[in-house]
Design an enzyme around this catalytic site. Sequence first.
Site, PDB file in Angstrom:
ATOM      1  N   SER A 101      25.522  27.233   0.123  1.00 52.95           N
ATOM      2  CA  SER A 101      25.816  27.557  -0.523  1.00 52.95           C
ATOM      3  C   SER A 101      27.008  27.674  -1.587  1.00 52.95           C
ATOM      4  O   SER A 101      28.302  28.170  -1.037  1.00 52.95           O
ATOM      5  CB  SER A 101      24.669  29.002  -1.235  1.00 52.95           C
ATOM      6  OG  SER A 101      23.629  28.759  -2.318  1.00 52.95           O
TER       7      SER A 101
ATOM      8  N   GLU B 102      18.980  19.924  -5.043  1.00 52.45           N
ATOM      9  CA  GLU B 102      17.834  20.972  -4.981  1.00 52.45           C
ATOM     10  C   GLU B 102      18.443  22.023  -5.759  1.00 52.45           C
ATOM     11  O   GLU B 102      19.503  22.838  -4.742  1.00 52.45           O
ATOM     12  CB  GLU B 102      17.404  21.559  -3.568  1.00 52.45           C
ATOM     13  CG  GLU B 102      16.595  20.432  -3.307  1.00 52.45           C
ATOM     14  CD  GLU B 102      15.944  21.339  -1.775  1.00 52.45           C
ATOM     15  OE1 GLU B 102      14.831  20.798  -1.246  1.00 52.45           O
ATOM     16  OE2 GLU B 102      16.447  21.456  -0.739  1.00 52.45           O
TER      17      GLU B 102
ATOM     18  N   ARG C 128      24.816  41.600  -4.599  1.00 52.74           N
ATOM     19  CA  ARG C 128      25.784  40.309  -3.989  1.00 52.74           C
ATOM     20  C   ARG C 128      27.450  40.398  -3.513  1.00 52.74           C
ATOM     21  O   ARG C 128      27.363  40.587  -2.465  1.00 52.74           O
ATOM     22  CB  ARG C 128      26.184  39.086  -5.196  1.00 52.74           C
ATOM     23  CG  ARG C 128      24.118  38.221  -5.050  1.00 52.74           C
ATOM     24  CD  ARG C 128      24.057  37.313  -5.573  1.00 52.74           C
ATOM     25  NE  ARG C 128      24.789  36.401  -5.327  1.00 52.74           N
ATOM     26  CZ  ARG C 128      26.113  35.747  -5.184  1.00 52.74           C
ATOM     27  NH1 ARG C 128      27.514  36.076  -6.075  1.00 52.74           N
ATOM     28  NH2 ARG C 128      26.597  34.930  -4.505  1.00 52.74           N
TER      29      ARG C 128
ATOM     30  N   CYS D  88      23.713  55.648  -4.086  1.00 52.54           N
ATOM     31  CA  CYS D  88      24.388  56.316  -2.642  1.00 52.54           C
ATOM     32  C   CYS D  88      25.256  55.936  -1.599  1.00 52.54           C
ATOM     33  O   CYS D  88      24.514  55.403  -0.591  1.00 52.54           O
ATOM     34  CB  CYS D  88      23.221  57.616  -2.366  1.00 52.54           C
ATOM     35  SG  CYS D  88      22.672  59.450  -3.478  1.00 52.54           S
TER      36      CYS D  88
HETATM   37  N1  LLP Z   1      17.398  24.150  -1.083  1.00 48.64           N
HETATM   38  C1  LLP Z   1      17.705  25.062   0.210  1.00 48.64           C
HETATM   39  C2  LLP Z   1      17.236  24.895   0.935  1.00 48.64           C
HETATM   40  C3  LLP Z   1      17.876  26.362   0.149  1.00 48.64           C
HETATM   41  O1  LLP Z   1      18.454  27.327   1.304  1.00 48.64           O
HETATM   42  C4  LLP Z   1      18.921  26.993  -1.391  1.00 48.64           C
HETATM   43  C5  LLP Z   1      20.030  28.134  -0.793  1.00 48.64           C
HETATM   44  C6  LLP Z   1      19.234  25.964  -2.334  1.00 48.64           C
HETATM   45  C7  LLP Z   1      18.466  25.046  -1.840  1.00 48.64           C
HETATM   46  C8  LLP Z   1      19.921  26.251  -3.389  1.00 48.64           C
HETATM   47  O2  LLP Z   1      21.154  26.626  -3.324  1.00 48.64           O
HETATM   48  P1  LLP Z   1      21.795  27.429  -4.777  1.00 48.64           P
HETATM   49  O3  LLP Z   1      22.509  25.444  -5.746  1.00 48.64           O
HETATM   50  O4  LLP Z   1      20.942  28.114  -5.279  1.00 48.64           O
HETATM   51  O5  LLP Z   1      23.284  27.511  -4.235  1.00 48.64           O
HETATM   52  N2  LLP Z   1      21.860  34.931  -1.457  1.00 48.64           N
HETATM   53  C9  LLP Z   1      22.936  33.741  -1.559  1.00 48.64           C
HETATM   54  C10 LLP Z   1      22.490  32.440  -1.639  1.00 48.64           C
HETATM   55  C11 LLP Z   1      21.723  32.055  -0.896  1.00 48.64           C
HETATM   56  C12 LLP Z   1      21.189  30.127  -0.449  1.00 48.64           C
HETATM   57  C13 LLP Z   1      19.754  30.153   0.079  1.00 48.64           C
HETATM   58  N3  LLP Z   1      19.384  28.795   0.096  1.00 48.64           N
HETATM   59  C14 LLP Z   1      23.609  34.311  -2.763  1.00 48.64           C
HETATM   60  O6  LLP Z   1      22.997  35.168  -3.759  1.00 48.64           O
HETATM   61  O7  LLP Z   1      25.225  33.513  -3.213  1.00 48.64           O
END
Ligand code: LLP
Length: 473
Positions: free
Chosen positions: A242, A320, A364, A395
Site C-alpha cells: 500500500s 482494487e 496512522r 495519555c
Molecule cells: N486490495 C487488498 C487485497 C488489500 O489488502 C488492500 C489494502 C487494498 C486492495 C487497498 O489498498 P490501497 O489502495 O488503499 O493502498 N492501514 C494501512 C493500509 C493497509 C492496507 C491493507 N490492504 C494504512 O493506513 O496505510
Amino acid sequence: MSAPPSRPTAPSWLTMPDDANALDPAIWPASAARDEAGVLSIAGVDVGDLRDAFGTPLYVFDEDEVRAHARRAVAAFRDATAAHGVAARVYYAGKAFLSTEVVRWVTAEGLAIDVCSGGELEVALAAGVDPGRIGFHGNNKSVAELARAVEAGVGSVVIDSAIELERLAAIVERRRVVAPDAVQPVLLRVNSGVHAETHDFLATAHEDQKFGFALEDAAAAVARTRELDALAFVGLHCHIGSQIFGTDGFAESASRLVELHAALSEDGEVPVLNLGGGFGIAYTSADDPTPIEALAAGIVDAVARECEVRGIPMPNLAFEPGRAIVGQAGVTLYEVGTVKPVRLGGGAERVYVSVDGGMSDNPRPALYGAQYSARIASRVSGAALALVRVVGKHCESGDIVVDHEYLPGDVAPGDLLAVPATGAYCFSLASNYNYLARPAVVAVRAGQARVIVRGETIADLLSRDAGIAEGNA
Ligand code: LLP
C-alpha cells in the site's frame, strides 16, 4: 511573513511555506478555499458552520472529490486496458473508508466493491450494491461469513488458503440443496514474493507474511479448485502493498504472476488477473506520487509485454484502489485546546499544539510514522512561522496528529485546525482509546453538509459496560 531562525528539529523534507495559509491542491480537496475573512470552506461549507452544527473532531468528506477520484481511476484503468483490447474492472477497497453513502457514490461512478470481512460485506449489501459486483477478501473468513457471501451471491471470493478452498466448496455444496445450480466464482490469492514498501520494493522468494498461496503452491491449488464442481476458477489475485509511488514493484509482480497465469491457461480458460490496490497519494507537499493514469498505463503495459513474450492472450484485468479514491477527499477538523512551547536545547524550540482528538481518530502516525500537514482553518494569519507538532489528547507521547509542520506562531486555543488527506484509513482504524467517542462523518456537497455516519456519544460507550446499572449511564 518573516522566517523563524533555523530549526535543527525540522526534518529535511519539510520546506518552510511561503504562505502558511495556502492550500496545496495536491493534498486538499479541489473545493477547499478560503472566503474573504480567511475562513476555510470545503464544497462551499464553512468550517465554522461545521463546528457549530457537528462539533469537533469531525471527519469531513467532499462527495464530489470522492466521485472525481472514482471516475478518474475507472477511466485510467479502462483506457490502459482498452489500448490492449481487454477490459478492466475497478473495485473500491472498502477498508479505506466504508459507509453505505460512499458505496453508493463509487458504484454510481462505475466501481465494484471489495470487502474483507462479514461486517464490510453487510455495509456493501445494505447500500444496495448488486452482489455480483462485490469481491470478498480475507485470510481467515469464517464459515458464517463465507456462507453469507455465497447466499448473497457475491461476484467473487478471493481464496487465501487450502483450508478455505475446501471450506467454501463444502458451503456451496450445502447451498445446492436449495439452489441446485450454485457455483461460486473464485480467484486465488498468490504471494508473488514482491513486497512493495512505499517508494521501494524488495523481492524475496518466500515472503514471510500471512496472505495467499506461495507462487510454487498455487498451481496445485488451482488444479484442486478446477476439480470442485461447486467452484469456478476465474483467475489469480495479488496485492503487493500500500501507498506505493512507482510502477516497478507492480511490474515485477505482474511478470511473476503472468508466468503462472500462462501455465494455468494450458489447462483451461483463465479470464481475469487481479493486481490489487496500493496506489499512493500525497499526504504532505513533499510527497510526489505517480499520477494514477501513468501508474495504470505502466502496470497494464507491463502485463501486456509479459503476455506477448509468452504468446498468450492478454486477460481482463482487475484493480482494487482504496486510498487513491477517498484519501484526498477527507479532511479532519479539530479545535486547538492548548499551545505549549517546549525548549529542546541548543536554542531550538518546538511548539506543541494540542487538539481535541488524536490517535483515536487517526492512529496512522503512531502505527506507521505517517506524516500529515495542517492549516489553521478558522482564520488566516501573517504571524511569523513556528515549527509545531500537533498532538492529541491521549495519555501517550506517541499520540501525534502532525509530526512536523510550520504554522503561524500565533496559533491559539479556540482556533480550528484542519488536517487534509485523512479520508483513507483514519475512520476505519479509529478506536475508543481513553474512552473518547469516535467522531461523526459528514459529507459536504454544493454548500450542504449532512451526517453520513453519526458520531458516538459517551452514553454509547458506557452502554457496553455490563457493570453500569441500567439507567445509571
Ligand atoms: N486490495 C487488498 C487485497 C488489500 O489488502 C488492500 C489494502 C487494498 C486492495 C487497498 O489498498 P490501497 O489502495 O488503499 O493502498 N492501514 C494501512 C493500509 C493497509 C492496507 C491493507 N490492504 C494504512 O493506513 O496505510
